[in-house]
Design an enzyme around this catalytic site. Structure first.
Site, PDB file in Angstrom:
ATOM      1  N   HIS A 139       0.801  -1.223   0.000  1.00  0.00           N
ATOM      2  CA  HIS A 139       0.000   0.000   0.000  1.00  0.00           C
ATOM      3  C   HIS A 139       0.835   1.275   0.000  1.00  0.00           C
ATOM      4  CE1 HIS A 139      -4.466   0.966   1.018  1.00  0.00           C
ATOM      5  NE2 HIS A 139      -4.043   1.627  -0.042  1.00  0.00           N
ATOM      6  N   HIS A 149       4.408   0.805   4.218  1.00  0.00           N
ATOM      7  CA  HIS A 149       3.036   0.509   3.791  1.00  0.00           C
ATOM      8  C   HIS A 149       2.023   0.805   4.886  1.00  0.00           C
ATOM      9  CE1 HIS A 149       2.330  -3.958   5.203  1.00  0.00           C
ATOM     10  NE2 HIS A 149       2.991  -3.278   6.102  1.00  0.00           N
ATOM     11  N   GLU A 196      -1.854  -5.073  -2.045  1.00  0.00           N
ATOM     12  CA  GLU A 196      -1.586  -6.030  -0.965  1.00  0.00           C
ATOM     13  C   GLU A 196      -2.071  -7.448  -1.256  1.00  0.00           C
ATOM     14  OE1 GLU A 196       0.369  -5.497   1.492  1.00  0.00           O
ATOM     15  OE2 GLU A 196       0.441  -3.322   1.848  1.00  0.00           O
TER      16      GLU A 196
END
Length: 312
Positions: free
Chosen positions: A108, A152, A284
């Protein structure tokens, strides 16, 4: 003021970002490949889109560099920043050509670049964007609050102007988003530092309890109305760990008690029906942890829902 070039509803451009430097577990770098293998381009063509696939943004290999003391706070910072800067330029170029960007992750942390590109495009036109962030996690840690140093877990904070300047100022400006233009949906795991920053900023967050009590339809209607009050539209980012691991086993940070198959599709269907989605990304998906590409196929199907696929 220059009139914005509205993305064509029948033209999409796909770009992959095989980023795994923002996370601890390898395998998420294969996310773009497994969504492509699930037939995303062909299925979009069947929906009537003209589809272009630009391939992947270059991402450094973790094995090719040595750890530094700074990695304890923000791992692989320079490498993550470099790939996100390239992604931002790519996404802005896609919008310049009148297409809808479809970004495939990767972890992410790639939202830093994708949102920077969309925000930069509309900033040149005197407009701002909102975001709908569908995720089991809030992703608003900073290097000071993060328990892991994994970037992330920081992208939304970065986009709001918190974090290393090499990330916050990709594209030459910060912040990319205003707190009042953001909605996070599906949170069921949040760190204490994130909780404090969310309260400080007044972020609108719908937890899984909210979804249980009120239902996905009402939450999505409210979320879309909220992020479009002051904006030209919104970027939709979907972290596959929002979905319960029963339906999506191939994620690096699974959290029990997530969204169902139908709740996930309904969220994306509502996003499409709003007519306000400017760009979309799926992140992800960890192929190493998946079973027979179940999660990759679900990721492709959810993107199709966001781009107009319907039951009837």
């Amino acid at each position: 003021m220059e009139e914005p070039l509205s993305p064509s509803p029948r033209k999409v451009t796909i770009v992959g970002v095989p980023m795994d430097l923002g996370a601890d577990r390898r395998g998420v770098d294969m996310g773009p490949s497994v969504v492509r293998i699930a037939g995303l381009s062909a299925k979009l063509t069947e929906l009537g889109y003209t589809v272009e696939d630009l391939g992947n943004i270059p991402v450094a290999l973790a094995e090719m560099r040595r750890a530094t003391p700074a990695d304890a706070r923000h791992k692989y910072l320079a490498e993550v920043a470099k790939s996100n800067a390239l992604l931002a330029d790519c996404v802005e170029g896609i919008l310049d050509r009148g297409a809808v960007p479809v970004v495939l992750g990767g972890d992410h942390s790639i939202a830093i670049g994708s949102v920077a590109g969309v925000a930069g495009y509309y900033r040149r036109r005197g407009q701002r964007i909102g975001i709908i962030w569908i995720d089991a996690h809030a992703d608003i840690n900073t290097p000071e609050s993060s328990p892991s140093g994994n970037i992330h877990g920081m992208p939304l904070a970065v986009l709001l102007g918190y974090g290393p300047e090499v990330l916050t100022h990709i594209g030459g400006f910060a912040p990319k988003l205003h707190p009042e233009d953001c909605v996070i949906i599906g949170v069921r795991q949040i760190d204490e530092g994130e909780r404090q920053l969310a309260r400080q900023l007044g972020l609108r967050i719908y937890t899984m309890r909210d979804l249980d009590e009120r239902g996905m339809s009402a939450i999505m209607d409210e979320a879309i109305a909220w992020v479009t009050r002051h904006t030209v539209g919104f970027h939709a980012t979907f972290d596959m760990d929002f979905v319960d691991p029963y339906y999506a086993p191939g994620v690096g940070t699974p959290v029990p008690g997530g969204g169902t198959y139908r709740e996930s599709h309904l969220a994306m269907e509502k996003i499409h029906d709003s007519g306000k989605m400017l760009s979309v990304e799926m992140v992800e998906i960890n192929a190493v942890l998946d079973a027979h590409n179940r999660t990759g196929e679900l990721g492709a199907e959810l993107l199709l829902s966001a781009l107009g696929k319907k039951i009837l």
